[in-house]
Design an enzyme around this catalytic site. Structure first.
Site, PDB file in Angstrom:
ATOM      1  N   ASP A  81       0.813  -1.214   0.000  1.00  0.00           N
ATOM      2  CA  ASP A  81       0.000   0.000   0.000  1.00  0.00           C
ATOM      3  C   ASP A  81       0.846   1.264   0.000  1.00  0.00           C
ATOM      4  O   ASP A  81       0.437   2.289  -0.550  1.00  0.00           O
ATOM      5  CB  ASP A  81      -0.927   0.006   1.219  1.00  0.00           C
ATOM      6  CG  ASP A  81      -2.139  -0.881   1.016  1.00  0.00           C
ATOM      7  OD1 ASP A  81      -2.058  -1.798   0.177  1.00  0.00           O
ATOM      8  OD2 ASP A  81      -3.163  -0.669   1.681  1.00  0.00           O
ATOM      9  N   CYS A 122       1.247  -8.236   5.270  1.00  0.00           N
ATOM     10  CA  CYS A 122       0.866  -6.842   5.074  1.00  0.00           C
ATOM     11  C   CYS A 122      -0.631  -6.628   4.857  1.00  0.00           C
ATOM     12  O   CYS A 122      -1.424  -7.551   4.943  1.00  0.00           O
ATOM     13  CB  CYS A 122       1.714  -6.231   3.969  1.00  0.00           C
ATOM     14  SG  CYS A 122       3.424  -5.962   4.532  1.00  0.00           S
ATOM     15  N   ASP A 123      -0.969  -5.385   4.510  1.00  0.00           N
ATOM     16  CA  ASP A 123      -2.300  -4.826   4.713  1.00  0.00           C
ATOM     17  C   ASP A 123      -3.479  -5.678   4.254  1.00  0.00           C
ATOM     18  O   ASP A 123      -4.426  -5.884   4.991  1.00  0.00           O
ATOM     19  CB  ASP A 123      -2.382  -3.459   4.033  1.00  0.00           C
ATOM     20  CG  ASP A 123      -1.515  -2.426   4.720  1.00  0.00           C
ATOM     21  OD1 ASP A 123      -0.556  -2.825   5.396  1.00  0.00           O
ATOM     22  OD2 ASP A 123      -1.780  -1.230   4.583  1.00  0.00           O
ATOM     23  N   LYS A 124      -3.487  -6.131   3.008  1.00  0.00           N
ATOM     24  CA  LYS A 124      -4.656  -6.864   2.511  1.00  0.00           C
ATOM     25  C   LYS A 124      -4.441  -8.372   2.504  1.00  0.00           C
ATOM     26  O   LYS A 124      -5.381  -9.121   2.225  1.00  0.00           O
ATOM     27  CB  LYS A 124      -5.000  -6.393   1.088  1.00  0.00           C
ATOM     28  CG  LYS A 124      -5.221  -4.908   0.960  1.00  0.00           C
ATOM     29  CD  LYS A 124      -6.246  -4.401   1.959  1.00  0.00           C
ATOM     30  CE  LYS A 124      -6.325  -2.895   1.963  1.00  0.00           C
ATOM     31  NZ  LYS A 124      -5.110  -2.217   2.452  1.00  0.00           N
ATOM     32  N   CYS A 195       5.473  -2.449   8.216  1.00  0.00           N
ATOM     33  CA  CYS A 195       5.851  -1.133   8.736  1.00  0.00           C
ATOM     34  C   CYS A 195       5.631  -1.047  10.243  1.00  0.00           C
ATOM     35  O   CYS A 195       4.660  -1.557  10.785  1.00  0.00           O
ATOM     36  CB  CYS A 195       5.086  -0.045   8.010  1.00  0.00           C
ATOM     37  SG  CYS A 195       5.540   0.084   6.258  1.00  0.00           S
ATOM     38  N   GLU A 491      -6.891   4.698   0.020  1.00  0.00           N
ATOM     39  CA  GLU A 491      -6.454   5.261   1.292  1.00  0.00           C
ATOM     40  C   GLU A 491      -6.080   6.719   1.094  1.00  0.00           C
ATOM     41  O   GLU A 491      -5.534   7.097   0.056  1.00  0.00           O
ATOM     42  CB  GLU A 491      -5.248   4.491   1.834  1.00  0.00           C
ATOM     43  CG  GLU A 491      -5.596   3.102   2.320  1.00  0.00           C
ATOM     44  CD  GLU A 491      -4.432   2.381   2.956  1.00  0.00           C
ATOM     45  OE1 GLU A 491      -4.677   1.365   3.616  1.00  0.00           O
ATOM     46  OE2 GLU A 491      -3.285   2.839   2.791  1.00  0.00           O
ATOM     47  N   SER A 517      -5.063   5.071   5.652  1.00  0.00           N
ATOM     48  CA  SER A 517      -3.960   4.188   6.002  1.00  0.00           C
ATOM     49  C   SER A 517      -3.916   4.035   7.507  1.00  0.00           C
ATOM     50  O   SER A 517      -4.347   4.910   8.259  1.00  0.00           O
ATOM     51  CB  SER A 517      -2.645   4.787   5.502  1.00  0.00           C
ATOM     52  OG  SER A 517      -1.547   4.207   6.157  1.00  0.00           O
TER      53      SER A 517
END
EC number: 4.2.1.9
Length: 614
Positions: A81, A122-124, A195, A491, A517
């Site tokens: 992202d 990570c995010d998704k 992150c 985002e 985000s």
């Protein structure tokens, strides 16, 4: 007694061809009675949170084989992202969640796998795999790649910790020199891993612990630390045990839907609120509940948000605290332990590794455990050496953070705030609700009223912010960025970061039908539902309209009469095919893949899942 799914392809004369193909992958006669375990990896060189996963799938596979299973690894996609941010690449981020869930379903069902280990980060990716696990409902263990070490930089003679968001904010701040921006850029993301703050990736990996689908330490043990290897080794053995319990003992408590029950979803959201997790977690938890046929809605989130205090503040809410600091304070088990002490979670629910969450807390919460091994585990510290190699260092802190009054993790008696870290707001501007990360909002702007500055794309808002067109007191409204309107629900990290760069982080609000985000802070209100493209009131806001935000009372209101809104709605509907669309054509390429997602996407209050008519 349920039959092993894999026997559809490994047993019977008519499956000679299938067995021949299995043999070509390395299977032998002795393997055809064993459970076939899918090792669902997500290695890619595009994403720092996944760059170190290449060999970890095979690490898990070897442990599965030692435990008596057959391991078969495959990979799914992973979108970064941060790299996709600020351009049309972000249109693909949320839709990739559905693609990941589908790809896992396709592979596992096509090959009749019996169980799976999901290696995400990570995010998704974690949400997509979580959705797949609840959709498939076969024994599953999650083990993520782990958090990145926080960056360290010396500026003006002072050492400070930093992360990706600091680099973005610095780049847009005219007061920071080019040389200092370069120093920050080179230091912000020093190692492999997700992150380093309580952004979406780490939030979701922490929530898998509360859901009961991963091992203790999954959310907080650094990607670089040697201690993290144990999670992968144990996952390989644990999944074989779960498979055998279900298929050979008819023990349904080994299944994801038995573990991730409504009570477990309430535990996960309680944790999320207490640690000020990313607002994206709301989308993903709602989507996962939908896949698991769990009746968990925005109303449940609203109810929980009114009774759960903030016990932990991590970047971006507290810029000098990162996941490595949460781990030193005992990680997610310590936060859950404090919630348990306050009677705010259900401790009787099963997990993949214990018969109850309470049993896990009694052993893994550093405030109550007698195990020196557990205490040593949470002493795992950052190595301070840039690397893309997993398990590459074994540095330890000298002591744990056990301070529950002023430390990184607080007790319910001494919280950062009595009001939770996330809130659901409702009103005529968002009839079905919207979300704000209250943990990142300064107390001075919990109530905010201002004129609307209306933009019909993220790009237009960024241009206005950087051109100094936004002033203190404004409410920036970004619409047609929802699941359908974007499409893909981008985002809004750049607009919020640039507001901070311009010194407006505590002087403006931002309202959108898009999302934020996990790195976002400030009065940033997202997921406005219904979205503009579905006829939501946000599509009727006009430049200069007054917007009233009241977080303590959970309201958001467009100060326009019902009669005026009815008039505006009638005028919008009269546009026919052009109704509920941006007035000016946007410069973005919407491909067939994105149109397919938009055609079936629901609004954010439903988790932005697809609704496909029967």
């Amino acid at each position: 007694m349920p039959a092993y799914r894999s026997r559809t392809t490994t047993h019977g004369r008519n499956m000679a061809g299938a067995r021949g193909l299995w043999r070509a992958t390395g299977m032998k006669d002795s393997d055809f009675g064993k459970p076939i375990i899918a090792v669902v990896n997500s290695f890619t060189q595009f994403v720092p949170g996944h760059v170190h996963l290449k060999d970890l799938g095979q690490l898990v596979a070897r442990e599965i084989e030692k435990a008596g299973g057959v391991a078969k690894e495959f990979n799914t996609i992973a979108v970064d992202d941060g790299i996709a941010m600020g351009h049309d690449g972000m249109l693909y981020s949320l839709p990739s969640r559905e693609l990941i869930a589908d790809s896992v379903e396709y592979m596992v069902n096509a090959h009749c796998a019996d169980a799976m280990v999901c290696i995400s980060n990570c995010d998704k990716i974690t949400p997509g795999m979580l959705m797949a696990s609840l959709r498939l409902n076969i024994p599953t263990v999650f083990v993520s790649g782990g958090p990145m070490e926080a960056g360290k930089v010396v500026l003006a003679g002072k050492t400070q910790a930093l992360d990706l968001v600091d680099a973005m904010v610095a780049a847009a701040d005219d007061k920071i020199s080019d040389e200092d921006v370069k120093v920050i850029e080179r230091s912000a993301c020093p190692t492999c891993g997700s992150c380093s703050g309580m952004f979406t990736a780490n939030s979701m990996n922490c929530l898998t612990e509360a859901l009961g689908l991963s091992l203790p330490g999954n959310g907080s043990t650094l990607a670089t630390h040697a201690d993290r290897k144990r999670l992968f080794v144990e996952a390989g053995h644990l999944i074989v045990d779960l498979a055998q319990r279900y298929y050979e003992q008819d023990d349904e408590t080994a299944l994801p839907r038995s573990i991730a029950s409504k009570g477990a979803f309430e535990n996960a959201m309680t944790l999320d609120i207490a640690m000020g997790g990313s607002t994206n977690t709301v989308l993903h938890i709602l989507a996962a509940a939908h896949e698991g046929e769990v009746d968990f809605t925005m109303e449940d989130i609203d109810r929980l948000s009114r009774r759960v205090p903030v016990l932990c503040k991590v970047a971006p809410a507290k810029s000098d605290v990162h996941m490595e600091d949460v781990h030193r304070a005992g990680g997610i088990m310590a936060i859950l332990g404090q919630l348990d002490n306050a009677g705010l979670i259900n401790r009787d629910l099963p997990t993949v590794h214990t018969s109850s969450l309470g049993e896990a807390l009694d052993h893994w919460d550093i405030s109550r455990t007698s195990s020196q091994n557990v205490r040593d585990f949470f002493l795992a510290a950052p190595g301070g050496v840039p690397t893309q190699v997993a398990f590459s260092q074994d540095r330890r802190w000298d002591e744990l953070d056990l301070d529950r009054e002023k430390g990184v993790i607080r007790s319910a008696e001494t919280p950062f705030s009595k009001d939770g870290g996330l809130a659901v707001l409702k009103g005529n501007l968002a009839l079905d609700g919207c979300i704000v990360k209250t943990a990142g909002v300064d107390e001075s702007i919990l109530k905010f009223t201002g004129p609307a500055r209306v933009f019909e794309s993220q790009d237009a808002s960024v241009k206005a912010i950087l051109s100094n067109e936004i002033k203190a007191g404004d409410v920036v409204v970004i619409r047609y960025e929802g699941p359908r309107g974007g499409p893909g629900m981008q985002e809004m990290l750049y607009p919020t970061s640039y507001l901070k760069s311009k010194g407006l982080g505590k002087a403006c609000a931002l309202v959108t039908d898009g999302r934020f985000s996990g790195g976002t802070s400030g009065l940033s209100i997202g997921h406005a539902s219904p979205e503009a493209a579905e006829g939501g009131t946000i599509g009727l806001v006009q430049e200069g309209d007054t917007i009233e935000i009241d977080i303590p009372n959970r309201t958001i209101r467009l100060a326009v009469s019902d009669a005026e809104l009815d008039s505006r709605r009638a005028a919008m509907e009269a546009k026919g095919a052009l109704a509920w669309k941006p007035e000016e054509k946007r410069k973005r390429k919407v491909t067939t893949a994105l149109r397919a997602y938009a055609a079936f996407a629901t609004s954010a209050d439903k988790g932005a899942v697809r609704h496909v008519p029967e």
